[in-house]
Design a protein around this motif. Structure first.
Motif, PDB file in Angstrom:
ATOM      1  N   GLY A 108       0.859  -1.169   0.000  1.00 38.18           N
ATOM      2  CA  GLY A 108       0.000   0.000   0.000  1.00 38.18           C
ATOM      3  C   GLY A 108       0.897   1.221   0.000  1.00 38.18           C
ATOM      4  O   GLY A 108       2.123   1.100  -0.094  1.00 38.18           O
ATOM      5  N   PRO A 109       0.341   2.399   0.127  1.00 39.97           N
ATOM      6  CA  PRO A 109       1.167   3.603   0.047  1.00 39.97           C
ATOM      7  C   PRO A 109       2.138   3.799   1.208  1.00 39.97           C
ATOM      8  O   PRO A 109       3.120   4.517   1.068  1.00 39.97           O
ATOM      9  N   ARG A 177       8.114  -6.412   7.309  1.00 38.22           N
ATOM     10  CA  ARG A 177       7.145  -5.374   6.936  1.00 38.22           C
ATOM     11  C   ARG A 177       7.663  -4.049   7.484  1.00 38.22           C
ATOM     12  O   ARG A 177       7.894  -3.911   8.683  1.00 38.22           O
ATOM     13  N   TRP A 178       7.858  -3.090   6.573  1.00 36.77           N
ATOM     14  CA  TRP A 178       8.335  -1.747   6.928  1.00 36.77           C
ATOM     15  C   TRP A 178       7.209  -0.738   6.786  1.00 36.77           C
ATOM     16  O   TRP A 178       6.404  -0.834   5.869  1.00 36.77           O
ATOM     17  N   ARG A 179       7.181   0.255   7.648  1.00 37.67           N
ATOM     18  CA  ARG A 179       6.261   1.394   7.515  1.00 37.67           C
ATOM     19  C   ARG A 179       7.077   2.585   7.032  1.00 37.67           C
ATOM     20  O   ARG A 179       8.095   2.934   7.624  1.00 37.67           O
ATOM     21  N   ARG A 182       7.023   8.546   4.712  1.00 42.41           N
ATOM     22  CA  ARG A 182       6.288   9.339   3.727  1.00 42.41           C
ATOM     23  C   ARG A 182       5.721   8.372   2.688  1.00 42.41           C
ATOM     24  O   ARG A 182       6.430   7.497   2.205  1.00 42.41           O
ATOM     25  N   GLU A 183       4.448   8.535   2.350  1.00 42.75           N
ATOM     26  CA  GLU A 183       3.791   7.603   1.441  1.00 42.75           C
ATOM     27  C   GLU A 183       4.411   7.605   0.041  1.00 42.75           C
ATOM     28  O   GLU A 183       4.932   8.624  -0.413  1.00 42.75           O
ATOM     29  N   GLY A 191       3.124   0.012 -10.062  1.00 41.53           N
ATOM     30  CA  GLY A 191       4.253  -0.826 -10.457  1.00 41.53           C
ATOM     31  C   GLY A 191       4.933  -1.492  -9.275  1.00 41.53           C
ATOM     32  O   GLY A 191       5.493  -2.574  -9.401  1.00 41.53           O
ATOM     33  N   MET A 192       4.855  -0.879  -8.112  1.00 39.62           N
ATOM     34  CA  MET A 192       5.503  -1.450  -6.933  1.00 39.62           C
ATOM     35  C   MET A 192       4.637  -2.504  -6.268  1.00 39.62           C
ATOM     36  O   MET A 192       5.148  -3.424  -5.649  1.00 39.62           O
ATOM     37  N   VAL A 193       3.336  -2.388  -6.392  1.00 41.09           N
ATOM     38  CA  VAL A 193       2.424  -3.363  -5.798  1.00 41.09           C
ATOM     39  C   VAL A 193       2.350  -4.627  -6.650  1.00 41.09           C
ATOM     40  O   VAL A 193       2.375  -5.737  -6.157  1.00 41.09           O
ATOM     41  N   LEU A 194       2.305  -4.446  -7.977  1.00 40.58           N
ATOM     42  CA  LEU A 194       2.121  -5.579  -8.875  1.00 40.58           C
ATOM     43  C   LEU A 194       3.402  -6.350  -9.136  1.00 40.58           C
ATOM     44  O   LEU A 194       3.358  -7.445  -9.674  1.00 40.58           O
TER      45      LEU A 194
END
Length: 196
Positions: A108-109, A177-179, A182-183, A191-194
């Motif tokens: 996600g963002p 898992r990193w948070r 900044r989104e 492109g980063m999700v897929l």
């Protein structure tokens, strides 16, 4: 420089044209860059695009007396107490071995799934540094690109900024898992999700 600026300020038509050009360029940009929230003089910006050599030079790693570029996906920079993570999302079989085709993607963002190097466990010194980075006063800076190359050109990394540890699973490699602080810009996110 001050003389040139004074001359430009007096030229109303040039100044107006320059203002219009800057507005046009700002509208066409797919993202904005932001300063790294950091006191160190590292000339990088969140959401800026950089080659690996530019990133290493910004941290003083790449110098005239040390002209080689590191190849690892994780580079610990002791002077700044920072882990630099270099991620290529789409890993082709011809350029990446089976042991380095990690599953890295945006969730996600503001969340990013990243897999550590294949020898890292939660109990290892690197795993412990990763898990407890905030408590130990170190930081993690994430750089991502979709492909290693676009045709014959090496693709630059996008600086996604500092991330903080949220959770992990497994080992060899660890799935972390990193948070993000900044989104990720919306134009980059698909492109980063897929990419898996």
């Amino acid at each position: 420089m001050s003389e040139v600026l004074a001359l430009l300020w007096q030229a109303d038509a040039w100044r107006e044209e320059l203002r219009q050009l800057l507005e046009l360029l700002a509208e066409a940009a797919d993202h904005r860059v932001h300063p790294l929230p950091w006191a160190l003089p590292v000339p990088l910006r969140v959401h800026g695009r950089y080659s690996r050599a530019e990133i290493e030079a910004a941290f003083g790693i790449l110098r005239d007396d040390a002209p080689w570029i590191h190849r690892e996906g994780v580079l610990w920079h002791e002077p700044s107490q920072t882990d630099l993570l270099f991620v290529t999302l789409n890993k082709s079989e011809s350029l990446f071995s089976p042991t380095t085709r990690y599953r890295d993607l945006a969730l996600g963002p503001a969340l990013f799934h990243w897999e550590s190097q294949s020898t890292t466990t939660a109990a290892s010194p690197t795993g412990q540094r990763t898990i407890h980075h905030a408590a130990r006063g170190s930081r993690v800076l994430l750089f991502v690109r979709e492909h290693r190359r676009q045709g014959t050109v090496t693709e630059p990394f996008r600086c996604l900024g500092f991330v903080s540890y949220e959770s992990h699973a497994g080992g060899r490699p660890m799935a972390i898992r990193w948070r993000l602080e900044r989104e990720i810009p919306a134009g980059w996110l698909q492109g980063m999700v897929l990419a898996v």
